[in-house]
Design an enzyme around this catalytic site. Structure first.
Site, mmCIF file in Angstrom:
data_model
loop_
_atom_site.group_PDB
_atom_site.id
_atom_site.type_symbol
_atom_site.label_atom_id
_atom_site.label_comp_id
_atom_site.label_asym_id
_atom_site.label_seq_id
_atom_site.Cartn_x
_atom_site.Cartn_y
_atom_site.Cartn_z
ATOM 1 N N HIS A 19 17.560 42.665 67.637
ATOM 2 C CA HIS A 19 17.816 42.762 69.074
ATOM 3 C C HIS A 19 16.513 42.541 69.829
ATOM 4 O O HIS A 19 16.464 41.769 70.773
ATOM 5 C CB HIS A 19 18.417 44.120 69.432
ATOM 6 N N PHE A 70 19.056 34.345 75.020
ATOM 7 C CA PHE A 70 18.750 35.663 74.465
ATOM 8 C C PHE A 70 17.258 35.794 74.190
ATOM 9 O O PHE A 70 16.598 36.758 74.617
ATOM 10 C CB PHE A 70 19.556 35.838 73.179
ATOM 11 N N LYS A 72 11.200 39.859 79.378
ATOM 12 C CA LYS A 72 11.261 41.284 79.709
ATOM 13 C C LYS A 72 10.305 42.116 78.868
ATOM 14 O O LYS A 72 9.611 42.997 79.391
ATOM 15 C CB LYS A 72 12.684 41.809 79.529
ATOM 16 N N HIS A 73 10.259 41.850 77.571
ATOM 17 C CA HIS A 73 9.497 42.714 76.660
ATOM 18 C C HIS A 73 8.239 42.048 76.109
ATOM 19 O O HIS A 73 7.169 42.656 76.065
ATOM 20 C CB HIS A 73 10.387 43.143 75.496
ATOM 21 N N GLN A 121 20.597 45.307 65.316
ATOM 22 C CA GLN A 121 21.961 45.710 65.615
ATOM 23 C C GLN A 121 22.924 45.195 64.552
ATOM 24 O O GLN A 121 22.707 44.136 63.951
ATOM 25 C CB GLN A 121 22.386 45.228 67.000
ATOM 26 N N HIS A 165 15.215 35.969 77.376
ATOM 27 C CA HIS A 165 15.295 37.293 78.006
ATOM 28 C C HIS A 165 14.363 38.276 77.313
ATOM 29 O O HIS A 165 13.634 39.030 77.986
ATOM 30 C CB HIS A 165 16.733 37.810 77.946
ATOM 31 N N GLU A 166 14.369 38.280 75.985
ATOM 32 C CA GLU A 166 13.544 39.236 75.248
ATOM 33 C C GLU A 166 12.052 38.982 75.474
ATOM 34 O O GLU A 166 11.270 39.919 75.630
ATOM 35 C CB GLU A 166 13.875 39.176 73.750
#
Length: 234
Positions: free
Chosen positions: A69, A119, A126-127, A41, A122-123
């Site tokens: 991102h 951050f 989730k991923h 980003q 979270h990444e």
């Protein structure tokens, strides 16, 4: 004897059928994903988006460069897995030796200001957990950092005469510049600034399931950019 032979054959077929079902189920479970979206980003577009605010990391204002991102597993039908292992939480010690690079190349601009751990956590949760059969936690973050260096988006755009100078550029020229620099066509995501100008926000590149090599995208998100878009300064 006939009945005994019949039931023996029936049981063998039943066992065989059960084994086939188990194998097929395992095969489906192990087909974790088909490719990655590697998403970067532009901080200028993140921070000046209409109705949006950003906060610089505790380490200070990031460099005027694209920031990571995420590295997101996806399926070829356009869907994606998420939160695949709720027991494998982000562990800071796994990326301790990468933190200086993560702070610089994967900064968080969300509010309130942070050191990036929220951050990155979270990444991964989730991923990243959806790729853990191929990439452990450290390898996942290392793959994203390597891909950022490999793509070098800002340099590719500058080589094509496209600068973050609050000027408008043709969307196709932006795509062609990135393709010339990376060898692969990107997908561009736009957002809008306070004056509702369509602007360069995120760049998606597709990556094979090893997390190492760029590939042509099997499927792309739906477009949301104007034909001419702003490349805001930062």
């Amino acid at each position: 004897m006939k009945n005994s032979s019949y039931y023996s054959t029936f049981l063998k077929l039943l066992v065989l059928q059960s084994l086939v079902v188990v194998i097929l189920c395992k095969s489906k479970q192990h087909k974790d994903f088909d490719f990655f979206y590697f998403v970067q980003q532009w901080p200028g577009a993140y921070c000046n988006a209409k109705g949006h605010h950003c906060c610089y990391p505790k380490s200070g204002k990031p460099e005027a460069d694209f920031g990571i991102h995420g590295l997101w597993p996806n399926y070829e039908d356009g869907s994606y897995p998420s939160n695949c292992d709720r027991t494998n939480f982000f562990d800071e010690s796994e990326v301790e030796d990468l933190e200086s690079r993560l702070i610089t190349e994967w900064p968080s601009l969300s509010c309130p200001s942070s050191d990036g751990m929220r951050f990155w956590s979270h990444e991964w949760n989730k991923h990243g957990t959806c790729a853990e059969s191929i990439l452990d936690q450290r390898s996942y973050f290392m793959a994203a950092l390597n891909l950022k260096n490999q793509t070098n988006l800002l340099q590719a755009l500058k080589d094509g005469g496209i600068e973050p100078n609050d000027e408008f550029y043709n969307l196709e020229d932006i795509k062609q510049a990135i393709q010339a620099g990376t060898g692969f066509e990107p997908w561009i995501e736009c957002n809008r600034d306070a004056d509702r100008n369509s602007q360069l926000f995120q760049v998606y590149m597709c990556v094979d399931t090893t997390g190492n090599s760029l590939i042509e995208c099997p499927v792309r998100p739906r477009g949301n950019c104007a034909s001419r878009i702003l490349f805001p300064s930062f």
